[in-house]
Scaffold this motif. Structure first.
Motif, mmCIF file in Angstrom:
data_model
loop_
_atom_site.group_PDB
_atom_site.id
_atom_site.type_symbol
_atom_site.label_atom_id
_atom_site.label_comp_id
_atom_site.label_asym_id
_atom_site.label_seq_id
_atom_site.Cartn_x
_atom_site.Cartn_y
_atom_site.Cartn_z
ATOM 1 N N VAL A 63 0.842 -1.194 0.000
ATOM 2 C CA VAL A 63 0.000 0.000 0.000
ATOM 3 C C VAL A 63 0.885 1.254 0.000
ATOM 4 C CG1 VAL A 63 -1.847 1.245 1.160
ATOM 5 C CG2 VAL A 63 -1.698 -1.236 1.390
ATOM 6 N N PRO A 64 0.736 2.137 -0.973
ATOM 7 C CA PRO A 64 1.517 3.374 -0.956
ATOM 8 C C PRO A 64 0.904 4.393 -0.005
ATOM 9 C CG PRO A 64 0.116 3.334 -2.891
ATOM 10 C CD PRO A 64 -0.095 2.009 -2.183
ATOM 11 N N ALA A 65 1.773 5.215 0.578
ATOM 12 C CA ALA A 65 1.299 6.310 1.427
ATOM 13 C C ALA A 65 0.974 7.517 0.560
ATOM 14 C CB ALA A 65 2.369 6.679 2.443
ATOM 15 N N ASP A 66 0.069 8.352 1.042
ATOM 16 C CA ASP A 66 -0.216 9.583 0.320
ATOM 17 C C ASP A 66 0.948 10.566 0.430
ATOM 18 O OD1 ASP A 66 -3.087 9.379 -0.667
ATOM 19 O OD2 ASP A 66 -3.281 8.756 1.410
ATOM 20 N N ARG A 67 1.495 10.681 1.629
ATOM 21 C CA ARG A 67 2.642 11.554 1.842
ATOM 22 C C ARG A 67 3.556 10.933 2.881
ATOM 23 N NH1 ARG A 67 0.080 16.476 4.149
ATOM 24 N NH2 ARG A 67 -1.753 15.148 4.275
ATOM 25 N N ARG A 68 4.835 11.259 2.774
ATOM 26 C CA ARG A 68 5.792 10.829 3.797
ATOM 27 C C ARG A 68 6.736 11.983 4.077
ATOM 28 N NH1 ARG A 68 9.363 6.745 1.512
ATOM 29 N NH2 ARG A 68 10.755 8.476 1.099
ATOM 30 N N GLY A 69 6.931 12.258 5.345
ATOM 31 C CA GLY A 69 7.836 13.320 5.752
ATOM 32 C C GLY A 69 8.843 12.815 6.755
ATOM 33 N N LEU B 72 -0.283 0.399 -7.468
ATOM 34 C CA LEU B 72 1.054 -0.100 -7.122
ATOM 35 C C LEU B 72 1.067 -1.611 -7.253
ATOM 36 C CD1 LEU B 72 3.889 0.628 -5.919
ATOM 37 C CD2 LEU B 72 2.918 0.122 -3.674
ATOM 38 N N LYS B 73 2.156 -2.138 -7.844
ATOM 39 C CA LYS B 73 2.363 -3.581 -7.869
ATOM 40 C C LYS B 73 3.244 -3.965 -6.685
ATOM 41 C CE LYS B 73 4.184 -7.482 -10.474
ATOM 42 N NZ LYS B 73 5.059 -7.959 -11.573
ATOM 43 N N SER B 74 2.837 -5.008 -5.972
ATOM 44 C CA SER B 74 3.619 -5.467 -4.836
ATOM 45 C C SER B 74 4.973 -5.964 -5.297
ATOM 46 C CB SER B 74 2.889 -6.592 -4.100
ATOM 47 O OG SER B 74 1.696 -6.118 -3.527
ATOM 48 N N ASN B 89 -5.462 1.999 -15.659
ATOM 49 C CA ASN B 89 -5.146 0.571 -15.703
ATOM 50 C C ASN B 89 -4.505 0.059 -14.416
ATOM 51 O OD1 ASN B 89 -6.090 0.683 -18.284
ATOM 52 N ND2 ASN B 89 -4.077 0.579 -19.255
ATOM 53 N N ILE B 90 -5.167 -0.890 -13.787
ATOM 54 C CA ILE B 90 -4.582 -1.523 -12.599
ATOM 55 C C ILE B 90 -3.483 -2.488 -13.046
ATOM 56 C CG2 ILE B 90 -5.085 -2.833 -10.507
ATOM 57 C CD1 ILE B 90 -8.054 -2.005 -10.901
ATOM 58 N N GLN B 101 0.780 -9.241 -7.478
ATOM 59 C CA GLN B 101 -0.366 -8.578 -6.865
ATOM 60 C C GLN B 101 -0.368 -7.101 -7.239
ATOM 61 O OE1 GLN B 101 1.612 -10.663 -4.540
ATOM 62 N NE2 GLN B 101 0.272 -12.269 -5.292
ATOM 63 N N TYR B 102 -1.510 -6.649 -7.741
ATOM 64 C CA TYR B 102 -1.675 -5.264 -8.175
ATOM 65 C C TYR B 102 -2.781 -4.622 -7.338
ATOM 66 C CZ TYR B 102 0.881 -6.932 -12.287
ATOM 67 O OH TYR B 102 1.821 -7.486 -13.125
ATOM 68 N N LEU B 103 -2.474 -3.430 -6.815
ATOM 69 C CA LEU B 103 -3.426 -2.741 -5.936
ATOM 70 C C LEU B 103 -3.790 -1.386 -6.520
ATOM 71 C CD1 LEU B 103 -4.753 -2.774 -2.989
ATOM 72 C CD2 LEU B 103 -2.879 -1.243 -2.396
ATOM 73 N N ALA B 104 -5.073 -1.065 -6.500
ATOM 74 C CA ALA B 104 -5.538 0.270 -6.876
ATOM 75 C C ALA B 104 -6.331 0.842 -5.710
ATOM 76 C CB ALA B 104 -6.418 0.203 -8.119
ATOM 77 N N ILE B 105 -6.098 2.116 -5.429
ATOM 78 C CA ILE B 105 -6.794 2.799 -4.336
ATOM 79 C C ILE B 105 -7.751 3.823 -4.935
ATOM 80 C CG2 ILE B 105 -6.527 4.275 -2.308
ATOM 81 C CD1 ILE B 105 -3.729 3.068 -1.956
ATOM 82 N N TYR B 106 -9.006 3.733 -4.516
ATOM 83 C CA TYR B 106 -10.043 4.687 -4.921
ATOM 84 C C TYR B 106 -10.499 5.410 -3.654
ATOM 85 C CZ TYR B 106 -9.894 1.774 -9.065
ATOM 86 O OH TYR B 106 -9.453 1.079 -10.158
ATOM 87 N N LYS B 107 -10.033 6.643 -3.500
ATOM 88 C CA LYS B 107 -10.281 7.347 -2.237
ATOM 89 C C LYS B 107 -11.752 7.737 -2.080
ATOM 90 C CE LYS B 107 -5.548 8.994 -2.047
ATOM 91 N NZ LYS B 107 -4.620 10.142 -2.077
ATOM 92 N N HIS B 108 -12.399 7.945 -3.181
ATOM 93 C CA HIS B 108 -13.836 8.259 -3.161
ATOM 94 C C HIS B 108 -14.482 7.504 -4.320
ATOM 95 C CE1 HIS B 108 -12.958 11.467 -0.297
ATOM 96 N NE2 HIS B 108 -11.960 11.792 -1.083
ATOM 97 N N ILE B 109 -15.454 6.715 -4.008
ATOM 98 C CA ILE B 109 -16.108 5.933 -5.057
ATOM 99 C C ILE B 109 -17.615 6.007 -4.843
ATOM 100 C CG2 ILE B 109 -15.762 3.767 -3.775
ATOM 101 C CD1 ILE B 109 -15.348 2.449 -6.603
ATOM 102 N N PRO B 110 -18.201 7.148 -5.240
ATOM 103 C CA PRO B 110 -19.625 7.373 -4.985
ATOM 104 C C PRO B 110 -20.539 6.656 -5.965
ATOM 105 C CG PRO B 110 -18.660 9.295 -6.040
ATOM 106 C CD PRO B 110 -17.551 8.305 -5.872
ATOM 107 N N SER B 111 -20.019 5.692 -6.672
ATOM 108 C CA SER B 111 -20.811 4.995 -7.676
ATOM 109 C C SER B 111 -21.679 3.905 -7.057
ATOM 110 C CB SER B 111 -19.887 4.384 -8.721
ATOM 111 O OG SER B 111 -20.617 3.614 -9.639
ATOM 112 N N ASP B 112 -22.645 3.456 -7.830
ATOM 113 C CA ASP B 112 -23.540 2.392 -7.392
ATOM 114 C C ASP B 112 -23.030 1.030 -7.865
ATOM 115 O OD1 ASP B 112 -25.643 1.129 -6.283
ATOM 116 O OD2 ASP B 112 -27.139 1.803 -7.720
#
Lengths: 131, 136
Positions: A63-69, B72-74, B89-90, B101-112
């Motif tokens: 998991v990547p961090a958003d920021r690192r200081g 990010l890919k592990s 693209n993930i 292992q491939y990871l995608a982060i969706y900080k806001h996903i207001p979809s249905d």
């Protein structure tokens, strides 16, 4: 919403060598997270530490961090604040500088730390604080 | 504050030899999420595998590509890796060496509704993979 404090890495004797992972920790009550790493890796030692999350309790993803200081006593704007980096602690040319990594969103329940260190023992403690 | 929910987008050990989509899933209470894709086998002659998340505003008739905040890919390498920001693209045209292992982060996903879209190309390509969404 209450503050959660997790000591994720505090090895007996204070030293780690080689590669390894921590015990998993529960992040189910946390939506945003700080990972605080304080250690005494000497100059020239290799030590990389990062957060992993689990999708299903068996597979683990970096998991990547958003920021690192990096904490510093100098008055000028410190260098080293970076975005979207994987490591919460990384090789550094100056020793004994605590790192702070910010994870703004924590949509998963389980995390653990993974590290790669060289043969020289490194001392490090990692604490997670989140709400 | 809620415990995370795990939603299976593509079942474990799915073998993809061509283009396709995963299961259509609803996210009624999830507002932030990760998608993890685990590629356990890859083969073929100059194969390529690309996968990304799509969202729908009409129950699954029309689909829109949904970019991730971070991907990010592990890796076990001792390098200060940088995640890719604001990409679709993930799995991005990975070849026969693309297991992992491939990871995608969706900080806001207001979809249905969401689904995983994939494109597979090459000569006799084969990718074994699974995909799960975890969110709160």
């Amino acid at each position: 919403m209450s503050l959660q404090v997790i000591t994720a890495m505090d090895p007996p004797g204070g030293e780690i060598q080689g590669s390894g992972v921590s015990d998993p920790f529960d992040l189910s009550l946390i939506d945003s997270l700080l990972v605080l790493s304080n250690g005494t890796a000497d100059v020239g030692e290799q030590l990389e530490v990062w957060l992993q999350c689990s999708i299903d309790g068996r597979k683990w993803f970096d998991v990547p961090a958003d920021r690192r200081g990096k904490t510093s006593a100098i008055s000028t704007e410190p260098t080293g604040a970076v975005t979207n980096k994987r490591n919460v602690w990384t090789d550094q040319t100056d020793s004994n500088r605590p790192f702070i990594a910010i994870f703004n969103h924590v949509p998963y329940d389980w995390g653990r730390l993974r590290w790669v260190a060289d043969a020289d023992p490194a001392e490090i403690k990692v604490t997670l604080i989140g709400k | 504050m809620a415990q995370a929910k795990t939603i299976e987008l593509v079942a474990a050990n799915t073998v993809a030899t061509g283009d396709g989509e995963g299961l259509k899933k609803r996210l009624p209470t999830i507002t932030m999420a990760i998608v993890g894709i685990d590629v356990t086998a890859a083969s073929g002659t100059t194969p390529k595998f690309t996968a990304w998340l799509q969202v729908s505003d009409d129950g699954g008739t029309t689909w829109y590509d949904f970019p991730a905040d971070l991907i990010l890919k592990s890796s076990a390498i001792a390098t200060d890796l940088t995640a890719t920001a604001n990409a679709r693209n993930i799995c991005d045209e990975i070849d026969e060496t693309g297991e992992g292992q491939y990871l995608a982060i969706y900080k806001h996903i207001p979809s249905d509704y969401v689904r995983l879209k994939r494109l597979v190309s090459g000569t006799t390509p084969s990718y074994t993979f699974s995909a799960n969404l975890v969110g709160k």
